[in-house]
Design a protein around this motif. Structure first.
Motif, PDB file in Angstrom:
ATOM      1  N   GLY A   1       6.518   0.916 -13.322  1.00 35.94           N
ATOM      2  CA  GLY A   1       7.750   0.173 -13.615  1.00 35.94           C
ATOM      3  C   GLY A   1       8.631  -0.011 -12.397  1.00 35.94           C
ATOM      4  N   PRO A   2       9.017   1.078 -11.731  1.00 38.65           N
ATOM      5  CA  PRO A   2       9.843   0.923 -10.517  1.00 38.65           C
ATOM      6  C   PRO A   2       9.121   0.139  -9.417  1.00 38.65           C
ATOM      7  N   ARG A   3       7.810   0.364  -9.273  1.00 39.77           N
ATOM      8  CA  ARG A   3       7.053  -0.341  -8.243  1.00 39.77           C
ATOM      9  C   ARG A   3       7.091  -1.852  -8.493  1.00 39.77           C
ATOM     10  N   ALA A   4       6.920  -2.280  -9.738  1.00 37.28           N
ATOM     11  CA  ALA A   4       6.915  -3.713 -10.053  1.00 37.28           C
ATOM     12  C   ALA A   4       8.243  -4.367  -9.693  1.00 37.28           C
ATOM     13  N   VAL A   5       9.353  -3.723 -10.024  1.00 36.90           N
ATOM     14  CA  VAL A   5      10.663  -4.287  -9.689  1.00 36.90           C
ATOM     15  C   VAL A   5      10.845  -4.316  -8.174  1.00 36.90           C
ATOM     16  N   LEU A   6      10.474  -3.236  -7.491  1.00 31.88           N
ATOM     17  CA  LEU A   6      10.607  -3.176  -6.034  1.00 31.88           C
ATOM     18  C   LEU A   6       9.794  -4.284  -5.370  1.00 31.88           C
ATOM     19  N   GLU A   7       8.568  -4.491  -5.816  1.00 32.04           N
ATOM     20  CA  GLU A   7       7.737  -5.558  -5.248  1.00 32.04           C
ATOM     21  C   GLU A   7       8.396  -6.916  -5.424  1.00 32.04           C
ATOM     22  N   LEU A   8       8.845  -7.198  -6.636  1.00 27.76           N
ATOM     23  CA  LEU A   8       9.424  -8.510  -6.905  1.00 27.76           C
ATOM     24  C   LEU A   8      10.717  -8.750  -6.125  1.00 27.76           C
ATOM     25  N   VAL A   9      11.539  -7.727  -5.970  1.00 26.20           N
ATOM     26  CA  VAL A   9      12.825  -7.905  -5.291  1.00 26.20           C
ATOM     27  C   VAL A   9      12.668  -7.792  -3.777  1.00 26.20           C
ATOM     28  N   ASP A  10      12.093  -6.697  -3.288  1.00 23.85           N
ATOM     29  CA  ASP A  10      12.073  -6.450  -1.841  1.00 23.85           C
ATOM     30  C   ASP A  10      10.889  -7.089  -1.117  1.00 23.85           C
ATOM     31  N   ARG A  54      17.671  -2.847 -12.632  1.00 18.97           N
ATOM     32  CA  ARG A  54      18.502  -2.206 -11.601  1.00 18.97           C
ATOM     33  C   ARG A  54      18.179  -0.713 -11.486  1.00 18.97           C
ATOM     34  N   VAL A  55      18.038  -0.048 -12.627  1.00 21.52           N
ATOM     35  CA  VAL A  55      17.733   1.382 -12.616  1.00 21.52           C
ATOM     36  C   VAL A  55      16.361   1.612 -11.967  1.00 21.52           C
ATOM     37  N   ARG A  56      15.383   0.796 -12.334  1.00 20.14           N
ATOM     38  CA  ARG A  56      14.044   0.959 -11.758  1.00 20.14           C
ATOM     39  C   ARG A  56      14.036   0.705 -10.264  1.00 20.14           C
ATOM     40  N   LEU A  57      14.785  -0.305  -9.819  1.00 17.09           N
ATOM     41  CA  LEU A  57      14.851  -0.600  -8.392  1.00 17.09           C
ATOM     42  C   LEU A  57      15.508   0.561  -7.645  1.00 17.09           C
ATOM     43  N   HIS A  58      16.601   1.068  -8.184  1.00 14.22           N
ATOM     44  CA  HIS A  58      17.278   2.211  -7.559  1.00 14.22           C
ATOM     45  C   HIS A  58      16.333   3.410  -7.488  1.00 14.22           C
ATOM     46  N   ARG A  59      15.621   3.669  -8.570  1.00 16.32           N
ATOM     47  CA  ARG A  59      14.687   4.798  -8.598  1.00 16.32           C
ATOM     48  C   ARG A  59      13.577   4.630  -7.558  1.00 16.32           C
ATOM     49  N   ALA A  60      13.019   3.427  -7.471  1.00 19.55           N
ATOM     50  CA  ALA A  60      11.943   3.172  -6.506  1.00 19.55           C
ATOM     51  C   ALA A  60      12.432   3.386  -5.077  1.00 19.55           C
ATOM     52  N   ARG A  61      13.613   2.870  -4.781  1.00 16.43           N
ATOM     53  CA  ARG A  61      14.153   3.032  -3.429  1.00 16.43           C
ATOM     54  C   ARG A  61      14.438   4.502  -3.121  1.00 16.43           C
ATOM     55  N   ARG A  62      14.957   5.225  -4.107  1.00 15.24           N
ATOM     56  CA  ARG A  62      15.226   6.656  -3.913  1.00 15.24           C
ATOM     57  C   ARG A  62      13.921   7.409  -3.658  1.00 15.24           C
ATOM     58  N   LEU A  63      12.893   7.119  -4.430  1.00 21.01           N
ATOM     59  CA  LEU A  63      11.602   7.777  -4.246  1.00 21.01           C
ATOM     60  C   LEU A  63      11.019   7.475  -2.865  1.00 21.01           C
ATOM     61  N   LEU A  64      11.195   6.239  -2.395  1.00 24.59           N
ATOM     62  CA  LEU A  64      10.690   5.880  -1.061  1.00 24.59           C
ATOM     63  C   LEU A  64      11.448   6.609   0.040  1.00 24.59           C
ATOM     64  N   ARG A  65      12.762   6.744  -0.129  1.00 30.39           N
ATOM     65  CA  ARG A  65      13.540   7.465   0.883  1.00 30.39           C
ATOM     66  C   ARG A  65      13.141   8.930   0.934  1.00 30.39           C
ATOM     67  N   GLN A  66      12.760   9.489  -0.205  1.00 27.50           N
ATOM     68  CA  GLN A  66      12.396  10.903  -0.269  1.00 27.50           C
ATOM     69  C   GLN A  66      10.961  11.161   0.186  1.00 27.50           C
ATOM     70  N   ALA A 108       0.834  -1.202   0.000  1.00 27.39           N
ATOM     71  CA  ALA A 108       0.000   0.000   0.000  1.00 27.39           C
ATOM     72  C   ALA A 108       0.872   1.256   0.000  1.00 27.39           C
ATOM     73  N   GLU A 109       1.978   1.218   0.753  1.00 28.48           N
ATOM     74  CA  GLU A 109       2.894   2.358   0.795  1.00 28.48           C
ATOM     75  C   GLU A 109       3.520   2.637  -0.557  1.00 28.48           C
ATOM     76  N   ILE A 110       3.843   1.600  -1.276  1.00 27.90           N
ATOM     77  CA  ILE A 110       4.544   1.799  -2.545  1.00 27.90           C
ATOM     78  C   ILE A 110       3.582   1.947  -3.722  1.00 27.90           C
ATOM     79  N   ALA A 111       2.287   1.921  -3.439  1.00 20.92           N
ATOM     80  CA  ALA A 111       1.285   2.018  -4.508  1.00 20.92           C
ATOM     81  C   ALA A 111       1.401   3.324  -5.290  1.00 20.92           C
ATOM     82  N   GLY A 112       1.932   4.362  -4.672  1.00 20.69           N
ATOM     83  CA  GLY A 112       2.055   5.655  -5.349  1.00 20.69           C
ATOM     84  C   GLY A 112       3.264   5.764  -6.263  1.00 20.69           C
ATOM     85  N   LEU A 113       4.120   4.753  -6.248  1.00 20.95           N
ATOM     86  CA  LEU A 113       5.288   4.790  -7.127  1.00 20.95           C
ATOM     87  C   LEU A 113       4.858   4.546  -8.569  1.00 20.95           C
ATOM     88  N   PRO A 114       5.647   5.000  -9.526  1.00 24.60           N
ATOM     89  CA  PRO A 114       5.347   4.691 -10.932  1.00 24.60           C
ATOM     90  C   PRO A 114       5.332   3.171 -11.142  1.00 24.60           C
TER      91      PRO A 114
END
Length: 188
Positions: free
Chosen positions: A134-143, A164-176, A126-132
């Motif tokens: 592409g990055p959200r899909a990679v983040l879900e599958l990995v983390d 890798r780029v999408r995962l990095h972007r998703a994590r950066r967006l979550l930290r921000q 639910a927290e990551i639902a606001g991510l774009p």
């Protein structure tokens, strides 16, 4: 050719091979579905549909694109996406629900326990639902689902570098993003 390739390809032809494959992967698939829905009957139905779809797609398994688990997650994602898109399938599911075998109390209790065990993961989703997407899909599958970058890339049918780029972007967006409490402890 890996040792798993003949097994995956044989699940549609050999009931004993399918049973072993099912037993090895059912907990992972049930968890994958339970992280995405809170209804025990839906978890049961979708898990069954995922394994039926896997049997139908078994000849298409390619070991070079990922492990049997990663392939099965890809099948699960496709089944869940098709379920969401198709109102006709939802109506069909309701019709089947009226005629299906009722889950006994033990089965409902086991599925409720699994759903409870996945509560934190549903909160994270639910927290990551606001991510774009592409990055959200990679983040879900990995983390959330525990796949490697390589496996996630194969499931999403994208290059590893893109994953890798999408995962990095998703994590950066979550930290921000402003949060009230840290919930993604594994995100770095």
């Amino acid at each position: 050719m890996t040792a798993d390739e003949p097994e995956v390809r044989a699940i549609g032809r050999d009931p004993a091979v399918f049973e072993a494959f099912y037993r090895r992967h059912v907990r992972m698939v049930t968890g994958f579905v339970a992280r995405r829905t809170g209804d025990p009957h839906a978890v049961d139905d979708l898990t069954t549909e995922i394994f039926l779809a896997a049997v139908e797609a078994a000849d298409g398994y390619r070991p070079g694109r990922g492990s049997p688990s990663a392939w099965l997650v890809g099948v699960a994602r496709n089944v869940l996406a098709a379920e969401r898109r198709s109102s006709a399938r939802r109506l069909d599911a309701l019709a089947r629900a009226a005629a299906r075998r009722p889950l006994d109390d033990d089965a409902v209790a086991r599925l409720e326990e699994r759903i409870d065990a996945e509560r934190d993961a549903r909160r994270v989703r639910a927290e990551i639902a606001g991510l774009p997407p592409g990055p959200r899909a990679v983040l879900e599958l990995v983390d959330v689902d525990g796949l490697t970058i390589t496996e996630a890339a194969a499931v999403l049918r994208i290059r590893q570098g893109t994953a890798r780029v999408r995962l990095h972007r998703a994590r950066r967006l979550l930290r921000q993003a402003p949060t009230t409490e840290p919930t993604l402890e594994g995100i770095s």
